[in-house]
Design an enzyme around this catalytic site. Structure first.
Site, PDB file in Angstrom:
ATOM      1  N   ASP A   1       0.822  -1.214   0.000  1.00 31.88           N
ATOM      2  CA  ASP A   1       0.000   0.000   0.000  1.00 31.88           C
ATOM      3  C   ASP A   1       0.861   1.272   0.000  1.00 31.88           C
ATOM      4  O   ASP A   1       2.096   1.209  -0.001  1.00 31.88           O
ATOM      5  CB  ASP A   1      -0.946  -0.047   1.217  1.00 31.88           C
ATOM      6  CG  ASP A   1      -2.352   0.393   0.869  1.00 31.88           C
ATOM      7  OD1 ASP A   1      -2.484   1.279   0.010  1.00 31.88           O
ATOM      8  OD2 ASP A   1      -3.311  -0.130   1.463  1.00 31.88           O
TER       9      ASP A   1
ATOM     10  N   ASP B   1     -10.068   3.442  -3.764  1.00 32.94           N
ATOM     11  CA  ASP B   1     -10.765   2.259  -3.221  1.00 32.94           C
ATOM     12  C   ASP B   1     -12.195   2.122  -3.723  1.00 32.94           C
ATOM     13  O   ASP B   1     -12.943   3.096  -3.769  1.00 32.94           O
ATOM     14  CB  ASP B   1     -10.806   2.341  -1.689  1.00 32.94           C
ATOM     15  CG  ASP B   1      -9.447   2.085  -1.076  1.00 32.94           C
ATOM     16  OD1 ASP B   1      -8.440   2.096  -1.811  1.00 32.94           O
ATOM     17  OD2 ASP B   1      -9.397   1.881   0.149  1.00 32.94           O
TER      18      ASP B   1
HETATM   19  C1  GLA Z   1      -6.007   1.140   1.351  1.00 29.05           C
HETATM   20  C2  GLA Z   1      -6.127   0.176   0.167  1.00 29.05           C
HETATM   21  C3  GLA Z   1      -7.254  -0.803   0.417  1.00 29.05           C
HETATM   22  C4  GLA Z   1      -6.996  -1.569   1.713  1.00 29.05           C
HETATM   23  C5  GLA Z   1      -6.815  -0.582   2.870  1.00 29.05           C
HETATM   24  C6  GLA Z   1      -6.342  -1.282   4.141  1.00 29.05           C
HETATM   25  O1  GLA Z   1      -7.112   1.975   1.452  1.00 29.05           O
HETATM   26  O2  GLA Z   1      -6.343   0.882  -1.031  1.00 29.05           O
HETATM   27  O3  GLA Z   1      -7.387  -1.705  -0.666  1.00 29.05           O
HETATM   28  O4  GLA Z   1      -5.867  -2.375   1.568  1.00 29.05           O
HETATM   29  O5  GLA Z   1      -5.845   0.414   2.566  1.00 29.05           O
HETATM   30  O6  GLA Z   1      -6.150  -0.394   5.195  1.00 29.05           O
END
Ligand code: GLA
Length: 378
Positions: free
Chosen positions: A126, A183
């Protein structure tokens, strides 16, 4: 390690968020086998954020949360492997993960070794809490190199959400896939905006580093960590079809221990999965009369062996009747060729078309997935 096709699997985040533990992962592994997911190609089981202790141990190593994973991660990995699945985990290029657990910044080589020692096959990485004086490409290069030297084949799944022009540098880093957008949440608006964004990224699709449109929400029906309003069955079908058509990794995000028949019929459709897993993995392109005019996406993709995949996505709130001039696919009038059309969701042969193919009336939010075979015109 060479990853030749978009990875397929399951990831814990969309439904379970921080509520993950050994029991859930083992039951999910069982369900992935029993439901037919593994046979359909869903081979990676990935634990997302919130799996570790809040502090590293005295040797600077990451430690699995003993309450959630009392037997340690190696035992979980062993169980997942015993089912014929591959095991994935999560970390972050910053000092902390997005949910505030230790990140891998300055621990890249130690963490890659730890993951390898546990039997990890896939690492989602991430982009939160990164030091502002460090450029994104360097942060991903550090882990890319650490993974490439850890002694185990680990698929490297970069997750920088398309930020900082990720598409321009991600292929330098050793990543096998890259998140091109923010997301997903379980709603039609989210699905629609992620598909529309892909028009900018068609030229970045192709072999080498797969464009990841985020985990799937098929069948979540508003429940779970990113559950919102939920989608209709047709909207879930459109979502899955777009991800499959554009060559995104297919990582299921629902509770696969409890899938209804519609969810299964979408996730397990062999003909749609075949478009995603096509050997050639060619770049899709716009075709058809609606392209760039409005939110009816009409995309084509040449497949291995000479067929052409067509994906039509009606993202508007009204019905649409798009058509495809076959010239736009490379089949001119003088070629003497036509196309024999199969509707992949309806499982019907629609006949042979020359010059132009017109769809039926496509209701709002629905899609059509076709396979065109080039044949002689009559
Ligand atoms: C980010 C990523 C998500 C997930 C969250 C976990 O937002 O884009 O896909 O992995 O972190 O905290």
């Amino acid at each position: 390690m060479i990853v030749r096709k978009p990875p397929m699997g399951w990831n814990s985040w969309n439904t379970f968020g921080r509520n993950i533990d050994e029991k859930l992962i083992m039951e999910t592994a069982d369900a992935m086998v029993e439901s037919g997911m593994l046979d359909a190609g869903y081979e990676y089981l990935v634990i997302d954020d919130c799996w570790s202790e809040k502090k590293r141990d005295a040797n600077g190593r990451l430690v699995a949360d003993p309450e959630k994973f009392p037997n340690g991660m190696k035992a979980v990995a062993d169980y997942v492997h015993s089912k014929g699945l591959k095991f994935g985990m999560y970390s972050c290029c910053g000092s902390m993960t997005c949910a505030g657990y230790p990140g891998s910044f300055d621990y890249e080589f130690i963490d890659a070794e730890t993951f390898a020692s546990w039997g990890v096959d896939y690492l989602k990485y991430d982009y939160c809490f990164r030091p502002m004086d460090q450029q994104g490409h360097l942060l991903y290069k550090k882990m890319g190199l650490a993974l490439a030297n850890c002694g185990r084949d680990i698929c490297f799944s970069a997750c920088s959400w398309g930020a900082d022009q990720t598409n321009e540098w991600i292929k330098q880093t050793g990543a096998h896939l890259w998140r091109s957008t923010g997301d997903i949440v379980d709603s039609w608006d989210s699905v629609k905006s992620l598909i529309i964004k892909q028009d900018e990224y068609l030229t970045t699709n192709g072999q080498g580093c797969f464009n990841d449109m985020d985990m799937l929400i098929v069948g979540m029906r508003g429940k779970g960590n990113v559950g919102l309003s939920g989608c209709t069955d047709e909207e879930y079908r459109t979502h899955f079809s777009a991800w499959a058509f554009l060559g995104s990794p297919l990582m299921a995000g629902g509770d696969v221990r409890d899938m209804d028949e519609t969810t299964k019929s979408i996730l397990l459709d062999k003909e749609i999965i075949a478009i995603n897993q096509d050997e050639a993995y060619r770049q899709p392109f716009n075709c058809g009369n609606h392209w760039k005019i409005n939110d009816v996406k009409v995309w084509a993709k040449y497949l291995e062996g000479g067929d052409i995949a067509i994906g039509i996505f009606n993202l508007t709130d009204h019905a649409a009747d798009p058509f495809i001039p076959l010239d736009a696919l490379g089949l001119s009038r003088v070629s003497g060729k036509a196309v024999s059309v199969r509707d992949l969701w309806k499982k019907e042969e629609l006949g042979v078309y020359a010059d132009v193919f017109r769809t039926d009336h496509i209701p709002a939010h629905e899609c059509r997935m076709y396979r065109f075979k080039v044949v002689d015109a009559k």
